[in-house]
Structures are given as C-alpha cells and as structure tokens.
Design a protein around this motif. Structure first.
Motif, PDB file in Angstrom:
ATOM      1  N   GLU A  15       0.836  -1.206   0.000  1.00  0.00           N
ATOM      2  CA  GLU A  15       0.000   0.000   0.000  1.00  0.00           C
ATOM      3  C   GLU A  15       0.869   1.254   0.000  1.00  0.00           C
ATOM      4  OE1 GLU A  15      -3.793   1.823   2.436  1.00  0.00           O
ATOM      5  OE2 GLU A  15      -2.489   0.391   3.452  1.00  0.00           O
ATOM      6  N   SER A  16       1.938   1.231   0.765  1.00  0.00           N
ATOM      7  CA  SER A  16       2.855   2.359   0.818  1.00  0.00           C
ATOM      8  C   SER A  16       3.523   2.587  -0.540  1.00  0.00           C
ATOM      9  CB  SER A  16       3.913   2.111   1.890  1.00  0.00           C
ATOM     10  OG  SER A  16       4.858   3.130   1.904  1.00  0.00           O
ATOM     11  N   GLU A  17       4.006   1.512  -1.157  1.00  0.00           N
ATOM     12  CA  GLU A  17       4.657   1.629  -2.469  1.00  0.00           C
ATOM     13  C   GLU A  17       3.684   2.129  -3.531  1.00  0.00           C
ATOM     14  OE1 GLU A  17       8.028   1.110  -3.651  1.00  0.00           O
ATOM     15  OE2 GLU A  17       8.167   1.529  -1.523  1.00  0.00           O
ATOM     16  N   LEU A  18       2.442   1.673  -3.480  1.00  0.00           N
ATOM     17  CA  LEU A  18       1.439   2.158  -4.429  1.00  0.00           C
ATOM     18  C   LEU A  18       1.184   3.648  -4.243  1.00  0.00           C
ATOM     19  CD1 LEU A  18      -1.091  -0.800  -4.522  1.00  0.00           C
ATOM     20  CD2 LEU A  18       0.361   0.008  -6.388  1.00  0.00           C
ATOM     21  N   GLY A  19       1.216   4.104  -3.009  1.00  0.00           N
ATOM     22  CA  GLY A  19       1.058   5.534  -2.740  1.00  0.00           C
ATOM     23  C   GLY A  19       2.201   6.347  -3.326  1.00  0.00           C
ATOM     24  N   VAL A  20       3.425   5.843  -3.173  1.00  0.00           N
ATOM     25  CA  VAL A  20       4.596   6.526  -3.736  1.00  0.00           C
ATOM     26  C   VAL A  20       4.511   6.516  -5.256  1.00  0.00           C
ATOM     27  CG1 VAL A  20       7.113   6.465  -3.955  1.00  0.00           C
ATOM     28  CG2 VAL A  20       6.050   6.004  -1.746  1.00  0.00           C
ATOM     29  N   LEU A  21       4.185   5.369  -5.828  1.00  0.00           N
ATOM     30  CA  LEU A  21       4.025   5.263  -7.288  1.00  0.00           C
ATOM     31  C   LEU A  21       2.993   6.267  -7.780  1.00  0.00           C
ATOM     32  CD1 LEU A  21       4.344   3.837 -10.079  1.00  0.00           C
ATOM     33  CD2 LEU A  21       2.589   2.240  -9.308  1.00  0.00           C
ATOM     34  N   SER A  22       1.895   6.334  -7.083  1.00  0.00           N
ATOM     35  CA  SER A  22       0.809   7.216  -7.483  1.00  0.00           C
ATOM     36  C   SER A  22       1.236   8.682  -7.472  1.00  0.00           C
ATOM     37  CB  SER A  22      -0.361   7.000  -6.526  1.00  0.00           C
ATOM     38  OG  SER A  22      -1.537   7.459  -7.082  1.00  0.00           O
ATOM     39  N   SER A  23       1.961   9.088  -6.441  1.00  0.00           N
ATOM     40  CA  SER A  23       2.354  10.497  -6.340  1.00  0.00           C
ATOM     41  C   SER A  23       3.535  10.851  -7.244  1.00  0.00           C
ATOM     42  CB  SER A  23       2.675  10.864  -4.891  1.00  0.00           C
ATOM     43  OG  SER A  23       3.827  10.191  -4.464  1.00  0.00           O
ATOM     44  N   GLN A  24       4.440   9.896  -7.487  1.00  0.00           N
ATOM     45  CA  GLN A  24       5.634  10.206  -8.273  1.00  0.00           C
ATOM     46  C   GLN A  24       5.481   9.922  -9.762  1.00  0.00           C
ATOM     47  OE1 GLN A  24       8.877   8.018  -6.501  1.00  0.00           O
ATOM     48  NE2 GLN A  24       9.056   9.460  -4.809  1.00  0.00           N
ATOM     49  N   CYS A  25       4.599   9.021 -10.104  1.00  0.00           N
ATOM     50  CA  CYS A  25       4.546   8.567 -11.496  1.00  0.00           C
ATOM     51  C   CYS A  25       3.165   8.728 -12.125  1.00  0.00           C
ATOM     52  CB  CYS A  25       4.975   7.096 -11.542  1.00  0.00           C
ATOM     53  SG  CYS A  25       5.015   6.363 -13.176  1.00  0.00           S
ATOM     54  N   LEU A  26       2.132   8.549 -11.344  1.00  0.00           N
ATOM     55  CA  LEU A  26       0.777   8.529 -11.898  1.00  0.00           C
ATOM     56  C   LEU A  26      -0.015   9.776 -11.539  1.00  0.00           C
ATOM     57  CD1 LEU A  26      -0.036   4.792 -11.076  1.00  0.00           C
ATOM     58  CD2 LEU A  26       0.978   5.746 -13.157  1.00  0.00           C
ATOM     59  N   ASN A  48      14.451   1.111  -7.686  1.00  0.00           N
ATOM     60  CA  ASN A  48      15.345   0.010  -7.311  1.00  0.00           C
ATOM     61  C   ASN A  48      16.814   0.425  -7.383  1.00  0.00           C
ATOM     62  OD1 ASN A  48      13.233  -1.744  -6.765  1.00  0.00           O
ATOM     63  ND2 ASN A  48      13.240  -2.601  -8.826  1.00  0.00           N
ATOM     64  N   ALA A  49      17.179   1.223  -8.392  1.00  0.00           N
ATOM     65  CA  ALA A  49      18.563   1.667  -8.547  1.00  0.00           C
ATOM     66  C   ALA A  49      18.990   2.547  -7.368  1.00  0.00           C
ATOM     67  CB  ALA A  49      18.727   2.432  -9.859  1.00  0.00           C
ATOM     68  N   LEU A  50      18.051   3.302  -6.816  1.00  0.00           N
ATOM     69  CA  LEU A  50      18.356   4.170  -5.672  1.00  0.00           C
ATOM     70  C   LEU A  50      18.271   3.429  -4.339  1.00  0.00           C
ATOM     71  CD1 LEU A  50      16.344   7.340  -6.763  1.00  0.00           C
ATOM     72  CD2 LEU A  50      18.828   7.069  -6.739  1.00  0.00           C
ATOM     73  N   HIS A  51      17.883   2.157  -4.380  1.00  0.00           N
ATOM     74  CA  HIS A  51      17.694   1.360  -3.155  1.00  0.00           C
ATOM     75  C   HIS A  51      16.788   2.112  -2.177  1.00  0.00           C
ATOM     76  CE1 HIS A  51      20.729  -1.473  -4.487  1.00  0.00           C
ATOM     77  NE2 HIS A  51      21.518  -0.464  -4.754  1.00  0.00           N
ATOM     78  N   SER A  52      15.686   2.613  -2.693  1.00  0.00           N
ATOM     79  CA  SER A  52      14.753   3.405  -1.891  1.00  0.00           C
ATOM     80  C   SER A  52      14.197   2.590  -0.732  1.00  0.00           C
ATOM     81  CB  SER A  52      13.595   3.901  -2.762  1.00  0.00           C
ATOM     82  OG  SER A  52      14.096   4.729  -3.772  1.00  0.00           O
ATOM     83  N   LYS A  53      14.101   3.262   0.405  1.00  0.00           N
ATOM     84  CA  LYS A  53      13.564   2.626   1.602  1.00  0.00           C
ATOM     85  C   LYS A  53      12.493   3.531   2.196  1.00  0.00           C
ATOM     86  CE  LYS A  53      17.652   0.084   3.110  1.00  0.00           C
ATOM     87  NZ  LYS A  53      18.133  -0.522   2.084  1.00  0.00           N
ATOM     88  N   ALA A  54      11.678   2.943   3.040  1.00  0.00           N
ATOM     89  CA  ALA A  54      10.644   3.723   3.725  1.00  0.00           C
ATOM     90  C   ALA A  54      11.305   4.623   4.766  1.00  0.00           C
ATOM     91  CB  ALA A  54       9.648   2.792   4.398  1.00  0.00           C
TER      92      ALA A  54
END
Length: 74
Positions: A15-26, A48-54
């Motif tokens: 759910e958290s990743e979908l929120g980030v995807l939504s705000s940054q990409c969609l 993934n290249a940035l090794h993003s973490k919460a």
C-alpha cells in the motif's frame, strides 16, 4: 478476513509503495496502456537503482504512547 502479521506487514508495504508510485509517477493522465507500462517500469527501475527505503516517522517514543494499551506496566 484476518491476516497473519507477516501478510499484514507485506500488505502495508505494498500500500505504501502504491502511494509513492501514485504520487511520483501517476500524477497525470496516462494516454494508453503501453505508456502506463513503460512509465511504471521506468519508475520501478529508478526506485530500485536508488535502493529506496521507507522513511518511517513513527518513533519508539511515539509507539510507546500510542500503543501503551498493548504493553504491560513494569
């Protein structure tokens, strides 16, 4: 349906990743399915290249106050 703690944790992460995807990409209208696939793939590659973490803002001190009812008094 009750979820096992591990499944609940994974659901929250998704759910958290979908929120980030939504705000940054969609955050705009995507004209077609292929563009959506390409945009999400590029976003995923960069993330993934940035090794993003919460970045959790829920500190131990906050947890002790908010979840006090779950812990016995010492």
């Amino acid at each position: 349906m009750a979820l096992h703690p591990k499944a609940r944790q994974l659901a929250r992460l998704a759910e958290s990743e979908l929120g980030v995807l939504s705000s940054q990409c969609l955050d705009r209208r995507i004209p077609d399915k292929q563009t959506l696939i390409d945009e999400v793939a590029a976003w995923e590659h960069d993330r993934n290249a940035l090794h993003s973490k919460a970045d959790w803002h829920f500190t131990t001190a906050n947890a002790r106050v908010k979840l006090k009812h779950l812990y016995p008094s010492i």
